[in-house]
Motif scaffolding. Structure first.
Motif, PDB file in Angstrom:
ATOM      1  N   MET A   1       0.849  -1.204   0.000  1.00  0.00           N
ATOM      2  CA  MET A   1       0.000   0.000   0.000  1.00  0.00           C
ATOM      3  C   MET A   1       0.876   1.244   0.000  1.00  0.00           C
ATOM      4  O   MET A   1       1.913   1.286   0.645  1.00  0.00           O
ATOM      5  N   ASP A   2       0.458   2.238  -0.736  1.00  0.00           N
ATOM      6  CA  ASP A   2       1.221   3.486  -0.784  1.00  0.00           C
ATOM      7  C   ASP A   2       1.258   4.114   0.590  1.00  0.00           C
ATOM      8  O   ASP A   2       0.266   4.165   1.295  1.00  0.00           O
ATOM      9  N   THR A   3       2.388   4.607   0.950  1.00  0.00           N
ATOM     10  CA  THR A   3       2.517   5.285   2.240  1.00  0.00           C
ATOM     11  C   THR A   3       2.237   6.760   2.065  1.00  0.00           C
ATOM     12  O   THR A   3       2.319   7.306   0.968  1.00  0.00           O
ATOM     13  N   ALA A   4       1.930   7.409   3.157  1.00  0.00           N
ATOM     14  CA  ALA A   4       1.639   8.842   3.107  1.00  0.00           C
ATOM     15  C   ALA A   4       2.928   9.611   2.857  1.00  0.00           C
ATOM     16  O   ALA A   4       4.012   9.192   3.230  1.00  0.00           O
ATOM     17  N   PRO A   5       2.839  10.767   2.205  1.00  0.00           N
ATOM     18  CA  PRO A   5       4.029  11.597   1.978  1.00  0.00           C
ATOM     19  C   PRO A   5       4.692  11.958   3.298  1.00  0.00           C
ATOM     20  O   PRO A   5       4.029  12.086   4.324  1.00  0.00           O
TER      21      PRO A   5
ATOM     22  N   GLN B   1     -11.440  -6.019  -0.246  1.00  0.00           N
ATOM     23  CA  GLN B   1     -12.287  -4.827  -0.310  1.00  0.00           C
ATOM     24  C   GLN B   1     -12.296  -4.123   1.037  1.00  0.00           C
ATOM     25  O   GLN B   1     -12.452  -4.767   2.077  1.00  0.00           O
ATOM     26  N   THR B   2     -12.121  -2.820   1.012  1.00  0.00           N
ATOM     27  CA  THR B   2     -12.293  -2.008   2.207  1.00  0.00           C
ATOM     28  C   THR B   2     -13.709  -1.450   2.201  1.00  0.00           C
ATOM     29  O   THR B   2     -14.153  -0.867   1.218  1.00  0.00           O
ATOM     30  N   ILE B   3     -14.413  -1.652   3.298  1.00  0.00           N
ATOM     31  CA  ILE B   3     -15.780  -1.139   3.450  1.00  0.00           C
ATOM     32  C   ILE B   3     -15.748  -0.065   4.526  1.00  0.00           C
ATOM     33  O   ILE B   3     -15.229  -0.297   5.629  1.00  0.00           O
TER      34      ILE B   3
ATOM     35  N   GLU C   1      -5.047   2.582   5.922  1.00  0.00           N
ATOM     36  CA  GLU C   1      -4.736   4.009   5.900  1.00  0.00           C
ATOM     37  C   GLU C   1      -6.042   4.799   5.923  1.00  0.00           C
ATOM     38  O   GLU C   1      -6.950   4.543   5.138  1.00  0.00           O
ATOM     39  N   ILE C   2      -6.118   5.755   6.848  1.00  0.00           N
ATOM     40  CA  ILE C   2      -7.298   6.611   6.979  1.00  0.00           C
ATOM     41  C   ILE C   2      -6.874   8.046   6.701  1.00  0.00           C
ATOM     42  O   ILE C   2      -5.942   8.555   7.327  1.00  0.00           O
TER      43      ILE C   2
ATOM     44  N   VAL D   1     -11.493   8.739   4.098  1.00  0.00           N
ATOM     45  CA  VAL D   1     -11.148   7.781   3.050  1.00  0.00           C
ATOM     46  C   VAL D   1     -10.326   6.665   3.682  1.00  0.00           C
ATOM     47  O   VAL D   1      -9.277   6.914   4.291  1.00  0.00           O
ATOM     48  N   LEU D   2     -10.813   5.428   3.549  1.00  0.00           N
ATOM     49  CA  LEU D   2     -10.143   4.270   4.109  1.00  0.00           C
ATOM     50  C   LEU D   2      -9.596   3.415   2.969  1.00  0.00           C
ATOM     51  O   LEU D   2     -10.273   3.218   1.953  1.00  0.00           O
ATOM     52  N   ARG D   3      -8.387   2.897   3.154  1.00  0.00           N
ATOM     53  CA  ARG D   3      -7.827   2.021   2.132  1.00  0.00           C
ATOM     54  C   ARG D   3      -6.862   1.035   2.766  1.00  0.00           C
ATOM     55  O   ARG D   3      -5.933   1.420   3.476  1.00  0.00           O
ATOM     56  N   ALA D   4      -7.108  -0.240   2.510  1.00  0.00           N
ATOM     57  CA  ALA D   4      -6.182  -1.295   2.901  1.00  0.00           C
ATOM     58  C   ALA D   4      -5.382  -1.715   1.674  1.00  0.00           C
ATOM     59  O   ALA D   4      -5.752  -1.415   0.527  1.00  0.00           O
TER      60      ALA D   4
END
Length: 368
Positions: free
Chosen positions: A1-5, A58-60, A117-118, A151-154
């Motif tokens: 997963m992409d990390t935050a800047p 899937q992230t819900i 990531e939230i 925004v949530l993403r796994a």
């Protein structure tokens, strides 16, 4: 997963008691620990089978709520089977017209301890899902009152957006409502019909309790900034179905606070009553100046739960409204309580079989 800047504002979220669920340090005896190992092994087998059957991660994201400085974010990470491109199921899903059998809500396979990531505004937070794939965490963030988006993403999933209702500090009235046999006639306490309603019945056949949608709509018109919390002992698997039911029957938007069936980090089964007690206590701490209208029914434990909360926090309860089950509902539910003697209560109690009766009594109390 992409990390935050590197220059993004990163914020250590505080997981709730449901999210603190890591493999090391399990409590209990050897049998309990063995049950956890068997459960984890079984879930691993389900994940392998799901991949073979072309399930995808899937992230819900579920609706959350909070104050101007701290919000509660809810979600789940699952392996699910998406409709085939161009199929009628995909078209129905895009248009929100699904008509799904109950058992399909339980086919998703939880992805345990997944990093999620939230993102809320310019605040980026990383948390881990619990053993049921659930995310229930608090994020410190400065927000204005109103509606915002998280925004949530796994890893390996598309981003999922959730509405977050931010309540202003001067809002003093809120609504907590049960779902089963309160806003939706499900006959959940009935042993056999419960299985039918949960796993077989399609969601469009579920019935709204007469007058309850109108009642809640009138309450939100009278108190436009009041948060609406749907507090139920139902499983998180049913959350998408419940959300569609509430929308279809024109109930006001509100956060769903459900529970997860099965093993926890310290007990064999989650307690529905404890789930409601814990969340009511949490709401009272999150909004110390809020007075809540508590809505439930007399077929399960709502009266006892609400009574206990009101006796400990009389200044935080505006009123308690109990929907009376019909004769047939109460027989199959194993009985129901009669209108209790609440003359000694500091909190008003009202009883009615439908929303219209509740509305009349709440009008007399000055809430409508």
């Amino acid at each position: 997963m992409d990390t935050a800047p590197q220059d993004s504002h990163r914020n250590p979220a505080t997981p709730s008691s449901q999210a603190v669920d890591t493999a090391p340090g399990l409590s209990g005896n050897q049998v309990f620990r063995l049950a956890h190992r068997i459960s984890d092994t079984f879930n691993g087998v389900r994940i392998k089978l799901a991949k073979r059957w072309d399930f995808v991660p899937q992230t819900i994201a579920y609706q959350g709520y909070g104050s101007t400085t701290l919000v509660r974010v809810l979600g789940r990470v699952l392996m699910t089977q998406k409709p085939r491109p161009g199929s009628k199921a995909e078209t129905a899903a895009k248009n929100g017209n699904q008509n799904i059998r109950g058992w399909r809500a339980f086919t998703g396979v939880p992805l345990q301890f997944t990093d999620v990531e939230i993102t809320i505004g310019d605040v980026v937070t990383h948390v881990r899902a619990d053993r049921g794939g659930l995310i229930d965490t608090e994020v410190s963030v400065q927000l204005t009152p109103g509606w915002h988006t998280a925004v949530l993403r796994a890893e390996g999933t598309e981003p999922a957006e959730a509405l977050i209702q931010v309540i202003a500090p001067d809002v003093k009235f809120g609504i907590v409502s049960d779902i089963d046999d309160t806003v939706m006639v499900t006959a959940l306490p009935r042993p056999f019909l419960a299985l039918w309603n949960t796993f077989v019945l399609n969601e469009r056949a579920r019935m709204a309790t007469p007058g309850m949608a109108v009642l809640l709509d009138r309450l939100t018109i009278e108190h436009p900034d009041a948060p609406v919390i749907y507090l139920s002992t139902g499983p998180w698997n049913a959350a998408p179905t419940l959300a569609r039911f509430l929308t279809r029957n024109m109930y006001p938007k509100g956060a769903l606070l459900l529970t997860d069936w099965g093993l926890t980090h310290d007990r064999w089964f989650r307690s529905g009553q404890e789930h409601k007690h814990r969340n009511l206590d949490r709401l009272s701490k999150e909004f110390p100046d809020m007075r809540w209208l508590l809505i439930g029914d007399n077929g399960q434990h709502d009266e006892a739960i609400y009574s206990g909360f009101a006796s400990e926090n009389p200044d935080k309860v505006a009123a308690i409204a109990i929907r009376q089950l019909s004769v047939s509902e109460s027989v199959f539910a194993g009985g129901h309580s009669e209108d209790g003697d609440h003359t000694a209560s500091k909190v008003p109690w009202i009883y009615s079989p439908d929303g219209a009766g509740m509305a009349k009594q709440l009008t007399m109390l000055g809430m409508l």
